[in-house]
Design a protein around this motif. Structure first.
Motif, PDB file in Angstrom:
ATOM      1  N   GLY A  79       0.763  -1.233  -0.059  1.00 17.51           N
ATOM      2  CA  GLY A  79       0.050   0.015   0.014  1.00 17.51           C
ATOM      3  C   GLY A  79       1.037   1.377  -0.089  1.00 17.51           C
ATOM      4  O   GLY A  79       0.618   2.268  -0.800  1.00 17.51           O
ATOM      5  N   ALA A  89      -3.607  -0.646  -8.836  1.00 26.48           N
ATOM      6  CA  ALA A  89      -3.483  -1.984  -8.287  1.00 26.48           C
ATOM      7  C   ALA A  89      -2.983  -2.994  -9.387  1.00 26.48           C
ATOM      8  O   ALA A  89      -2.147  -3.881  -8.853  1.00 26.48           O
ATOM      9  N   TRP A 280      -1.311 -10.145  -1.945  1.00 27.17           N
ATOM     10  CA  TRP A 280      -2.573  -9.198  -1.521  1.00 27.17           C
ATOM     11  C   TRP A 280      -3.060  -9.526  -0.198  1.00 27.17           C
ATOM     12  O   TRP A 280      -3.921  -8.902   0.241  1.00 27.17           O
ATOM     13  N   THR A 283      -3.116  -6.694   2.215  1.00 31.97           N
ATOM     14  CA  THR A 283      -3.866  -5.574   1.425  1.00 31.97           C
ATOM     15  C   THR A 283      -5.587  -5.992   1.801  1.00 31.97           C
ATOM     16  O   THR A 283      -6.120  -4.948   2.054  1.00 31.97           O
ATOM     17  N   ASP A 287      -7.781  -3.291   3.492  1.00 29.42           N
ATOM     18  CA  ASP A 287      -8.937  -2.861   2.922  1.00 29.42           C
ATOM     19  C   ASP A 287     -10.281  -2.968   3.729  1.00 29.42           C
ATOM     20  O   ASP A 287     -11.329  -2.503   3.403  1.00 29.42           O
ATOM     21  N   HIS A 288     -10.324  -4.133   4.575  1.00 32.05           N
ATOM     22  CA  HIS A 288     -11.649  -4.569   4.987  1.00 32.05           C
ATOM     23  C   HIS A 288     -11.462  -4.073   6.473  1.00 32.05           C
ATOM     24  O   HIS A 288     -12.492  -4.446   7.419  1.00 32.05           O
ATOM     25  N   ARG A 292      -2.557  -2.385   9.628  1.00 32.63           N
ATOM     26  CA  ARG A 292      -1.483  -2.652   8.999  1.00 32.63           C
ATOM     27  C   ARG A 292      -0.531  -3.922   9.864  1.00 32.63           C
ATOM     28  O   ARG A 292      -0.147  -4.669   9.213  1.00 32.63           O
ATOM     29  N   HIS A 407      -9.220  -6.469  -9.443  1.00 34.30           N
ATOM     30  CA  HIS A 407      -9.668  -5.850  -8.284  1.00 34.30           C
ATOM     31  C   HIS A 407      -9.745  -4.516  -8.741  1.00 34.30           C
ATOM     32  O   HIS A 407     -10.732  -3.681  -8.239  1.00 34.30           O
ATOM     33  N   SER A 412     -13.653  -4.317  -5.821  1.00 34.63           N
ATOM     34  CA  SER A 412     -14.090  -5.514  -4.897  1.00 34.63           C
ATOM     35  C   SER A 412     -13.098  -6.661  -4.983  1.00 34.63           C
ATOM     36  O   SER A 412     -12.433  -6.904  -5.986  1.00 34.63           O
ATOM     37  N   TRP A 413     -12.660  -7.203  -3.748  1.00 30.01           N
ATOM     38  CA  TRP A 413     -11.764  -8.279  -3.825  1.00 30.01           C
ATOM     39  C   TRP A 413     -12.599  -9.801  -4.078  1.00 30.01           C
ATOM     40  O   TRP A 413     -11.849 -10.733  -4.177  1.00 30.01           O
TER      41      TRP A 413
END
Length: 440
Positions: A79, A89, A280, A283, A287-288, A292, A407, A412-413
Motif C-alpha cells: 500500500g 492496483a 495481496w 492488503t 481494505d476491510h 497494517r 480488483h 472489490s476483492w
C-alpha cells in the motif's frame, strides 16, 4: 514458499524414493545436473567440503533464510509503495509478479550454471545478486522497483534449484532431515520478514525503503558464511562428466509426456494461489478495516503454519501408492481459506490464515514429492523438476497481476477470490490425474 525450486529429492520422502528409483537405472543426481558423475577433482573437492559439516550447515541455513524473505517482506508494504509511486492496483501487483516471473526464467538456466561453474560458486553469486536486487528495489525510481524485482527473482530461482540438489549430494544418508532443516529455515525467513516489515519501518524511521533494504543485510551475512565453501570447492569447474544410463536407454522427453504436464500444472496452479496470497493478503485485510501491523502478523502466521503442511504431507505421500486423498485435502483447505477470506476476512482472519497455511505448505510439499514419485529414474526426475519449475513459476506470475487487475476493474476483492477458487478446482482436477500411481 517458497516458496521453493527444487530438484528431485526436495521432499522429505522424495530423497529416499529417488535414490531407490535411480538405483542401477541411472547415476545419482549431482547438484541440479542430470546424468553426471563427479570427476576425480570433483570428488576430492566434495570430500574437503564434507570435512567441514558445521560450516556447510550454517551456510545452508543462512542461504535458506533468504529464499522467501525478500518476497514476503513486500506484501505488508504494498500500500505504501503504491502510494509513493502512484501505482494502480494492476501496477502494484507487478511488484510481486515480476520476481515470480523470473523465478521461472532463472530456473531454466540454473542447471546449466551449476554444471558450468559448480553449485557453490553459483549459490554464492546468487546471494550477492539477491542483496544487490533488494537494494536496487528501494532506489527512488519505479523502474528500479521493478528492476530490483528482476534481480531478486533470478537470485532466488538459482537458490531454489541448486540448494536441494546440493543437500542430496552432500547428505545422501540424511537428505530427509536436511531437507526439513532447509525447508524450515526458508519458511522461518518468510515468517520473520512478513512479521517484521511494519515494525522495522517504524523502528528505522526511514519508511518502506528502510524496511525492505534491511533484508540485504541477511543476504550479505549468508554470502559471507557461504564464501568458505567457494574457497574449498575452487577448481571444480568441469567437476562432472556425462554418464550414460544403464542399458543404453534413451532419456525420457518429459515435455512430450501427459503425466509430466499434469505434475507441472499442479505445481504451477498451487504456486499461483500462493503468490496471490503473498501479494495481496495483507492488503485484503487492511481494505476491510484491519490495521497494517495486525495484518502483517496474520500474514506472518500464515507463513509459519505452512511448516506443518510442508513437513507432514510429503511424509504421508511417500507411504501411499496414490496421493489422491492428499490432493483433495490440500486443495480443500486452500479453497476453504480463500472462501472464508471472501466471506468474513477480518472476523475469521486467524482461522483462514491457518487453513490456508496448512493447505499451502502441504500443496508445495506434495507438488515437490510428486516430481520424484512420478519419475522412473533420477535423470527423468531432474528433467521433470526443471520443467515443472520453469512452466509453473511462469504460470504463477500471472496470478498477482490478474488478481490486482480484477480488483482495480471491480473495486472489490470478491471477483479475484472467486477466480482463485476456480484455480483450486482446476488444481484438484489436474492433481487427481498427477497423483495416480504411474511414472513418466
Amino acid at each position: 514458499m517458497s516458496t521453493g525450486a527444487r530438484t528431485s529429492g526436495a521432499g522429505p520422502s522424495g530423497a529416499r524414493t529417488s535414490a531407490t528409483e535411480a538405483g542401477a537405472a541411472a547415476p545419482v543426481l549431482v547438484d541440479a545436473e542430470a546424468g553426471v558423475r563427479p570427476s576425480v577433482t570433483g570428488a576430492a573437492a566434495r570430500r574437503a567440503l564434507l570435512a567441514h559439516p558445521v560450516l556447510l550447515l550454517v551456510g545452508i541455513v543462512l542461504a535458506s533464510l533468504n529464499m522467501r524473505a525478500a518476497l514476503a517482506s513486500v506484501a505488508p508494504l504494498v500500500g505504501e509503495m503504491s502510494a509513493a509511486f502512484g501505482l494502480s492496483a494492476a501496477a502494484s501487483s507487478l511488484v510481486t509478479s515480476v520476481p515470480v516471473l523470473f523465478l521461472g526464467a532463472g530456473a531454466a538456466v540454473a542447471p546449466w550454471l551449476g554444471r558450468r561453474f559448480g553449485a557453490e560458486r553459483v549459490l554464492f553469486a546468487a546471494l550477492l545478486l539477491l542483496g544487490a536486487g533488494v537494494l536496487v528495489r528501494v532506489l527512488p525510481s519505479v523502474y528500479a522497483l521493478y528492476g530490483g524485482g528482476v534481480l531478486v527473482g533470478t537470485a532466488i530461482a538459482l537458490l531454489n534449484v541448486l540448494m536441494p540438489g546440493l543437500i542430496k549430494r552432500d547428505f545422501p544418508d540424511r537428505a530427509a532431515a536436511m531437507t526439513s532443516v532447509y525447508t524450515g529455515a526458508m519458511i522461518t525467513g518468510a515468517t520473520v520478514a512478513a512479521a517484521a516489515a511494519v515494525p522495522l519501518e517504524k523502528a528505522l524511521g526511514g519508511g518502506w525503503e528502510a524496511s525492505l533494504g534491511f533484508w540485504s543485510l541477511l543476504a550479505a551475512v549468508a554470502a559471507l558464511a557461504w564464501f568458505p565453501q567457494v574457497l574449498i570447492a575452487r577448481g571444480r569447474t568441469g567437476h562432472a562428466v556425462r554418464a550414460v544410463p544403464a542399458g543404453g536407454a534413451r532419456p525420457v522427453n518429459v515435455w512430450r509426456s501427459a503425466l509430466a504436464w499434469q505434475v507441472t500444472l499442479f505445481m504451477g496452479l498451487q504456486s499461483l494461489w500462493t503468490y496471490v496470497l503473498i501479494a495481496w493478503m495483507p492488503t485484503i485485510l487492511v481494505d476491510h478495516g484491519m490495521d497494517r501491523s495486525t495484518a502483517g502478523v496474520v500474514f506472518a502466521f500464515n507463513n509459519l503454519v505452512q511448516v506443518a503442511g510442508a513437513f507432514v504431507v510429503p511424509l504421508l505421500a511417500g507411504r501411499m501408492r496414490s496421493q489422491r486423498p492428499l490432493i483433495v485435502l490440500v486443495t480443500t483447505l486452500v479453497a476453504a481459506g480463500y472462501a472464508g477470506l471472501m466471506a468474513a476476512p477480518v472476523q475469521g482472519a486467524w482461522l483462514w490464515s491457518a487453513l490456508l497455511g496448512v493447505g499451502q505448505g502441504g500443496a508445495v510439499g506434495l507438488a515437490l514429492t510428486l516430481i520424484v514419485l512420478r519419475s522412473g529414474d533420477a535423470v527423468t526426475a531432474a528433467g521433470l523438476s526443471g520443467m515443472s519449475q520453469t512452466v509453473g513459476y511462469l504460470l504463477a506470475a500471472a496470478g498477482p497481476l490478474a488478481a490486482g487487475t480484477l480488483h482495480q476493474a471491480t473495486g472489490s476483492w470478491t471477483p479475484p477470490i472467486c477466480a482463485v477458487l476456480g484455480v483450486c478446482a482446476a488444481a484438484l482436477a489436474v492433481g487427481l490425474l498427477a497423483a495416480r500411481n504411474r511414472t513418466v
